[in-house]
Design a protein around this motif. Structure first.
Motif, mmCIF file in Angstrom:
data_model
loop_
_atom_site.group_PDB
_atom_site.id
_atom_site.type_symbol
_atom_site.label_atom_id
_atom_site.label_comp_id
_atom_site.label_asym_id
_atom_site.label_seq_id
_atom_site.Cartn_x
_atom_site.Cartn_y
_atom_site.Cartn_z
ATOM 1 N N GLU A 135 -25.265 21.694 103.198
ATOM 2 C CA GLU A 135 -25.619 21.359 101.816
ATOM 3 C C GLU A 135 -24.710 20.223 101.360
ATOM 4 O OE1 GLU A 135 -24.962 24.887 99.495
ATOM 5 O OE2 GLU A 135 -26.614 25.968 100.421
ATOM 6 N N GLU A 136 -25.174 19.474 100.377
ATOM 7 C CA GLU A 136 -24.315 18.445 99.797
ATOM 8 C C GLU A 136 -23.168 19.111 99.051
ATOM 9 O OE1 GLU A 136 -24.467 14.687 96.671
ATOM 10 O OE2 GLU A 136 -26.329 15.458 97.515
ATOM 11 N N LYS A 137 -21.961 18.545 99.185
ATOM 12 C CA LYS A 137 -20.800 19.011 98.418
ATOM 13 C C LYS A 137 -20.729 18.153 97.169
ATOM 14 C CE LYS A 137 -15.901 20.068 98.573
ATOM 15 N NZ LYS A 137 -15.921 20.130 97.139
ATOM 16 N N TYR A 138 -20.904 18.795 96.038
ATOM 17 C CA TYR A 138 -20.941 18.068 94.774
ATOM 18 C C TYR A 138 -19.550 17.837 94.220
ATOM 19 C CZ TYR A 138 -25.891 18.992 94.992
ATOM 20 O OH TYR A 138 -27.187 19.032 95.403
ATOM 21 N N GLN A 148 -23.530 9.883 105.537
ATOM 22 C CA GLN A 148 -23.209 8.480 105.248
ATOM 23 C C GLN A 148 -23.826 8.043 103.917
ATOM 24 O OE1 GLN A 148 -21.017 6.776 106.752
ATOM 25 N NE2 GLN A 148 -20.730 8.096 108.502
ATOM 26 N N ARG A 149 -25.068 8.459 103.671
ATOM 27 C CA ARG A 149 -25.737 8.122 102.411
ATOM 28 C C ARG A 149 -25.025 8.761 101.223
ATOM 29 N NH1 ARG A 149 -28.600 11.094 99.447
ATOM 30 N NH2 ARG A 149 -29.117 12.614 101.054
ATOM 31 N N ILE A 150 -24.674 10.046 101.351
ATOM 32 C CA ILE A 150 -24.036 10.793 100.258
ATOM 33 C C ILE A 150 -22.666 10.216 99.941
ATOM 34 C CG2 ILE A 150 -22.990 13.026 99.698
ATOM 35 C CD1 ILE A 150 -25.404 14.293 101.280
ATOM 36 N N VAL A 151 -21.851 9.997 100.958
ATOM 37 C CA VAL A 151 -20.482 9.536 100.742
ATOM 38 C C VAL A 151 -20.422 8.032 100.511
ATOM 39 C CG1 VAL A 151 -18.211 9.324 101.827
ATOM 40 C CG2 VAL A 151 -19.492 11.439 102.029
ATOM 41 N N GLY A 152 -21.249 7.287 101.254
ATOM 42 C CA GLY A 152 -21.215 5.830 101.159
ATOM 43 C C GLY A 152 -21.752 5.308 99.844
ATOM 44 N N GLU A 176 -19.373 13.690 97.444
ATOM 45 C CA GLU A 176 -18.073 14.064 97.972
ATOM 46 C C GLU A 176 -18.097 14.382 99.461
ATOM 47 O OE1 GLU A 176 -14.691 17.369 96.954
ATOM 48 O OE2 GLU A 176 -16.090 16.814 95.389
ATOM 49 N N GLY A 177 -19.233 14.837 99.971
ATOM 50 C CA GLY A 177 -19.319 15.202 101.379
ATOM 51 C C GLY A 177 -20.360 16.282 101.584
ATOM 52 N N LYS A 196 -15.876 22.342 104.798
ATOM 53 C CA LYS A 196 -16.314 21.140 104.089
ATOM 54 C C LYS A 196 -16.042 19.939 104.980
ATOM 55 C CE LYS A 196 -12.126 21.338 101.303
ATOM 56 N NZ LYS A 196 -11.594 21.483 99.960
ATOM 57 N N ILE A 197 -16.944 18.983 104.877
ATOM 58 C CA ILE A 197 -16.821 17.742 105.635
ATOM 59 C C ILE A 197 -16.642 16.632 104.609
ATOM 60 C CG2 ILE A 197 -17.924 16.186 107.256
ATOM 61 C CD1 ILE A 197 -18.551 18.488 108.797
ATOM 62 N N LYS A 198 -15.477 16.024 104.645
ATOM 63 C CA LYS A 198 -15.147 14.944 103.712
ATOM 64 C C LYS A 198 -14.487 13.841 104.511
ATOM 65 C CE LYS A 198 -13.142 16.118 99.870
ATOM 66 N NZ LYS A 198 -12.310 16.714 98.808
ATOM 67 N N PRO A 199 -14.481 12.648 103.960
ATOM 68 C CA PRO A 199 -13.741 11.579 104.644
ATOM 69 C C PRO A 199 -12.276 11.977 104.765
ATOM 70 C CG PRO A 199 -15.079 10.674 102.864
ATOM 71 C CD PRO A 199 -15.110 12.178 102.733
ATOM 72 N N LEU A 200 -11.722 11.827 105.932
ATOM 73 C CA LEU A 200 -10.302 12.124 106.129
ATOM 74 C C LEU A 200 -9.508 10.843 105.879
ATOM 75 C CD1 LEU A 200 -10.543 14.335 109.359
ATOM 76 C CD2 LEU A 200 -10.361 15.077 106.980
ATOM 77 N N ASP A 201 -8.803 10.824 104.774
ATOM 78 C CA ASP A 201 -8.038 9.621 104.403
ATOM 79 C C ASP A 201 -6.676 9.603 105.052
ATOM 80 O OD1 ASP A 201 -10.097 8.731 102.733
ATOM 81 O OD2 ASP A 201 -9.374 10.013 101.122
#
Length: 181
Positions: free
Chosen positions: A29-32, A142-146, A151-152, A176-181
């Motif tokens: 699911e999308e993480k809002y 990529q669409r959601i985060v980009g 958020e992921g 959760k899958i988020k960009p790892l900064d």
């Protein structure tokens, strides 16, 4: 400790997406990017919305009083209070005075879909069920985060229950899958 919070235990990087999707063991699911919300229902209407700390979530005041079920119904829904005055619902913890903590993810989702379908039109405008992602999670991520400003993703293990959580409320079978900064 946050007594009522339920959320993903682990954060993993997007490089794991293809392997997790191909396993067939997970639902995405999308993480809002909003505020976690514990929505309390009594006599068929929302009576209170609490945040992670157990305090009233002031930003969601507008939803208190919305009719969401039959007049005698009580329960607890979980979702995300968004900036656009909408709540994205993603789980049901109890309904019709029955705990669903030992109920599988798929069964809880089916119950949530029935609840949402039965809501008055006025409530369905403000409370929407979080959609599940179709196949092709990496492109959607990529669409959601980009460009989507999201958020992921949240991945939930098929068949998981809400009873598999730690004292801090984190669910061992969600990630959760988020960009790892």
């Amino acid at each position: 400790m946050r007594p009522y919070y339920r959320g993903p235990l682990r954060t993993i990087g997007p490089e794991s997406l293809e392997g997790l999707e191909s396993s067939g063991a997970w639902i995405a699911e999308e993480k809002y990017d909003g505020h976690w919300a514990r929505i309390m229902v009594e006599r068929g209407s929302i009576t209170r919305i609490l945040g992670r700390s157990g305090e009233d979530l002031d930003r969601a005041w507008w939803a208190v009083g919305l009719a969401v079920g039959p007049p005698g119904c009580a329960g607890e829904l979980h979702g995300e209070s968004m900036r656009d005055d909408m709540i994205r619902l993603w789980d049901v913890v109890s309904w019709a005075d029955r705990s669903l903590e030992e109920t599988s993810l798929e069964q809880r989702r089916a119950i949530l879909e029935v609840i949402c379908a039965g809501m008055p039109v006025s409530a369905r405008r403000d409370l929407r069920i979080a959609p599940r992602l179709d196949p092709g999670w990496r492109d959607q991520y990529q669409r959601i985060v980009g460009g989507g400003g999201g958020e992921g993703l949240v991945l939930k293990l098929r068949g998981s229950t809400l009873s598999t959580r730690r004292r801090d409320g984190k669910l061992c079978q969600w990630a959760k899958i988020k960009p790892l900064d």
